[in-house]
Design a protein around this motif. Structure first.
Motif, PDB file in Angstrom:
ATOM      1  N   MET A 207       0.823  -1.202   0.000  1.00  0.00           N
ATOM      2  CA  MET A 207       0.000   0.000   0.000  1.00  0.00           C
ATOM      3  C   MET A 207       0.859   1.254   0.000  1.00  0.00           C
ATOM      4  N   ALA A 208       0.320   2.320  -0.585  1.00  0.00           N
ATOM      5  CA  ALA A 208       0.955   3.641  -0.557  1.00  0.00           C
ATOM      6  C   ALA A 208      -0.120   4.682  -0.807  1.00  0.00           C
ATOM      7  N   HIS A 209      -0.066   5.777  -0.054  1.00  0.00           N
ATOM      8  CA  HIS A 209      -0.980   6.907  -0.254  1.00  0.00           C
ATOM      9  C   HIS A 209      -2.452   6.487  -0.200  1.00  0.00           C
ATOM     10  N   GLY A 210      -2.751   5.552   0.707  1.00  0.00           N
ATOM     11  CA  GLY A 210      -4.139   5.164   0.916  1.00  0.00           C
ATOM     12  C   GLY A 210      -4.723   4.242  -0.131  1.00  0.00           C
ATOM     13  N   ARG A 211      -3.887   3.641  -0.956  1.00  0.00           N
ATOM     14  CA  ARG A 211      -4.399   2.733  -1.977  1.00  0.00           C
ATOM     15  C   ARG A 211      -3.493   1.513  -2.108  1.00  0.00           C
ATOM     16  N   VAL A 212      -4.047   0.454  -2.678  1.00  0.00           N
ATOM     17  CA  VAL A 212      -3.286  -0.770  -2.927  1.00  0.00           C
ATOM     18  C   VAL A 212      -2.489  -0.585  -4.216  1.00  0.00           C
ATOM     19  N   GLU A 213      -1.161  -0.761  -4.114  1.00  0.00           N
ATOM     20  CA  GLU A 213      -0.293  -0.632  -5.274  1.00  0.00           C
ATOM     21  C   GLU A 213      -0.183  -1.951  -6.050  1.00  0.00           C
ATOM     22  N   GLN A 214      -0.084  -3.075  -5.323  1.00  0.00           N
ATOM     23  CA  GLN A 214       0.071  -4.377  -5.983  1.00  0.00           C
ATOM     24  C   GLN A 214      -0.211  -5.477  -4.972  1.00  0.00           C
ATOM     25  N   VAL A 215      -0.760  -6.569  -5.454  1.00  0.00           N
ATOM     26  CA  VAL A 215      -1.010  -7.757  -4.637  1.00  0.00           C
ATOM     27  C   VAL A 215      -0.402  -8.956  -5.355  1.00  0.00           C
ATOM     28  N   GLY A 216       0.347  -9.780  -4.617  1.00  0.00           N
ATOM     29  CA  GLY A 216       0.915 -10.956  -5.255  1.00  0.00           C
ATOM     30  C   GLY A 216       1.784 -11.755  -4.319  1.00  0.00           C
ATOM     31  N   ALA A 217       2.284 -12.885  -4.811  1.00  0.00           N
ATOM     32  CA  ALA A 217       3.209 -13.716  -4.045  1.00  0.00           C
ATOM     33  C   ALA A 217       4.502 -12.932  -3.811  1.00  0.00           C
ATOM     34  N   PRO A 218       5.193 -13.196  -2.693  1.00  0.00           N
ATOM     35  CA  PRO A 218       6.398 -12.415  -2.371  1.00  0.00           C
ATOM     36  C   PRO A 218       7.410 -12.326  -3.503  1.00  0.00           C
ATOM     37  N   LEU A 219       7.754 -13.455  -4.135  1.00  0.00           N
ATOM     38  CA  LEU A 219       8.770 -13.420  -5.184  1.00  0.00           C
ATOM     39  C   LEU A 219       8.265 -12.744  -6.449  1.00  0.00           C
ATOM     40  N   ASP A 220       6.959 -12.820  -6.709  1.00  0.00           N
ATOM     41  CA  ASP A 220       6.411 -12.116  -7.862  1.00  0.00           C
ATOM     42  C   ASP A 220       6.583 -10.605  -7.700  1.00  0.00           C
ATOM     43  N   LEU A 221       6.313 -10.112  -6.507  1.00  0.00           N
ATOM     44  CA  LEU A 221       6.476  -8.680  -6.250  1.00  0.00           C
ATOM     45  C   LEU A 221       7.944  -8.277  -6.271  1.00  0.00           C
ATOM     46  N   TYR A 222       8.801  -9.177  -5.813  1.00  0.00           N
ATOM     47  CA  TYR A 222      10.232  -8.872  -5.789  1.00  0.00           C
ATOM     48  C   TYR A 222      10.793  -8.764  -7.200  1.00  0.00           C
ATOM     49  N   HIS A 223      10.434  -9.716  -8.056  1.00  0.00           N
ATOM     50  CA  HIS A 223      11.005  -9.750  -9.402  1.00  0.00           C
ATOM     51  C   HIS A 223      10.262  -8.859 -10.396  1.00  0.00           C
ATOM     52  N   ALA A 224       8.993  -8.562 -10.147  1.00  0.00           N
ATOM     53  CA  ALA A 224       8.213  -7.775 -11.106  1.00  0.00           C
ATOM     54  C   ALA A 224       7.358  -6.735 -10.391  1.00  0.00           C
ATOM     55  N   PRO A 225       7.987  -5.764  -9.719  1.00  0.00           N
ATOM     56  CA  PRO A 225       7.197  -4.719  -9.056  1.00  0.00           C
ATOM     57  C   PRO A 225       6.431  -3.895 -10.083  1.00  0.00           C
ATOM     58  N   ALA A 226       5.167  -3.604  -9.785  1.00  0.00           N
ATOM     59  CA  ALA A 226       4.321  -2.870 -10.727  1.00  0.00           C
ATOM     60  C   ALA A 226       4.546  -1.366 -10.663  1.00  0.00           C
ATOM     61  N   THR A 227       5.090  -0.888  -9.547  1.00  0.00           N
ATOM     62  CA  THR A 227       5.321   0.542  -9.369  1.00  0.00           C
ATOM     63  C   THR A 227       6.632   0.770  -8.624  1.00  0.00           C
ATOM     64  N   ILE A 228       7.087   2.010  -8.639  1.00  0.00           N
ATOM     65  CA  ILE A 228       8.278   2.373  -7.864  1.00  0.00           C
ATOM     66  C   ILE A 228       8.030   2.126  -6.383  1.00  0.00           C
TER      67      ILE A 228
END
Length: 364
Positions: A207-228
């Motif tokens: 989460m950032a600024h009151g909204r969900v930035e990305q949801v996913g498995a830990p390694l998915d978020l690590y290797h392919a972050p959707a936002t800065i």
């Protein structure tokens, strides 16, 4: 076990959005960790699910039942707080038994449930002690015991380890993982510590600024972050984020000139009209490859040797006033002031647009 779903859930404090309209579905038995910086809305979301705050929009469903208008005690969940919130005049056993006594359960049932919880949490020898005679980790286990003694469908945990020292935090992370495996209860865990998120979660909600930035498995978020924001939140040390400008685009990706003058190629799918656009190059410390002719580098300001891993923090004109962090082999000897240089494989870099969103990768 119970599923949890929030639909269009929002909360405002004095017209300021603490939580922007949010949708999130959590399956039966999942261990979901919500992570983000202070003030991002993660605790607000948890309190709305718990019923401790009233939403300004949207609804909360638990096990398919709309509980938005119900009191916390009627939602079939329990909550563990950062502060433990134990009654100081009661023993550990009495603290655990308290919710059952308030529900006027039979004495034999209370004794049996407290004994079962004490066995799961290894609290048997401590049941006769008052909180002041317990360590921080023992108090937290009593707090967990009080929460699970009613066999809730959902267990909410609001930064439960933040008051513990580093060694105890590691041990308690193991306790939570073991507890989830044994109970199979749906758990929603809020923290600002990404190590806790990476080690405990089936899925992470960033989460950032009151909204969900990305949801996913830990390694998915690590290797392919959707936002800065996700790139900065996941990974320790965090991803290197280097400002630059797109100067060329072809079928294999984009060429980026960083603010320090270094040019590099990134395997990212970038629209043709993006030439001249400001972007951010993201590179994980482990993806900086030692290369005497490489353009990424600088003088070593700090060297961290952490057992099997080592990290060099470099003063680099590319990093816009922050250090460039590179992972080194554990046997690499480095002296302060030594200059190190690296290159980056185009497939290992990530590229973020000016609005913070990641460009898609080009598959090899």
């Amino acid at each position: 076990m119970s599923s949890v779903e929030v639909v269009g859930l929002a909360k405002f404090f004095e017209a300021m959005p603490a939580l922007q309209p949010t949708d999130l579905a959590i399956a039966d038995g999942e261990f979901v960790v919500i992570i983000g910086p202070s003030g991002c809305g993660k605790s607000t979301l948890l309190r709305l699910i718990a019923g401790l705050e009233r939403p300004d929009a949207g609804r909360v469903e638990i096990a398919g039942r709309d509980v938005t208008g119900l009191a916390p005690a009627e939602r079939g969940l329990a909550m563990v707080f950062q502060s433990y919130a134990l009654y100081p005049h009661l023993t550990a056993g009495e603290n655990i038994a308290f919710p059952l006594q308030m529900a006027r359960r039979p004495a034999a049932e209370i004794a049996a449930r407290v004994a079962a919880v004490a066995e799961v949490l290894e609290l048997g020898p401590l049941l006769g002690r008052r909180p002041r005679a317990l360590s921080g980790g023992q108090r937290q286990r009593v707090s967990i015991g009080r929460a699970i003694v009613r066999d809730p469908g959902v267990l909410l945990l609001d930064e439960p380890l933040s008051n513990l020292d580093a060694g105890l935090r590691v041990r308690m992370r193991h306790e939570f993982a073991r507890l989830h495996q044994r109970l199979g209860t749906t758990m929603i865990y809020v923290t600002h510590d990404q190590v806790e998120a990476m080690t405990l979660a089936n899925r992470i909600v960033v989460m950032a600024h009151g909204r969900v930035e990305q949801v996913g498995a830990p390694l998915d978020l690590y290797h392919a972050p959707a936002t800065i924001g996700v790139a900065a939140a996941i990974g320790s040390p965090a991803m290197n984020l280097l400002p630059g400008t797109i100067t060329a685009i072809d079928a294999s990706g984009a060429r980026v000139v960083l603010d320090g003058g270094v040019s590099c190629h990134v395997a990212a799918l970038v629209p043709a009209n993006a030439i001249g656009a400001s972007v951010t190059l993201g590179v994980r410390p482990e993806h900086l490859q030692a290369d005497p002719a490489g353009g990424f580098g600088g003088a070593v300001e700090l060297f961290e040797r952490l057992g099997p891993l080592s990290f060099a923090h470099l003063a680099s004109p590319l990093a816009n006033g922050t250090a460039l962090v590179a992972q080194l082999p554990s046997d690499r000897h480095v002296t302060l002031g030594e200059r190190l240089y690296f290159s980056v494989d185009p497939a290992d870099a990530r590229l973020f647009a000016e609005d913070g969103r990641a460009f898609a990768r080009i598959s090899p």
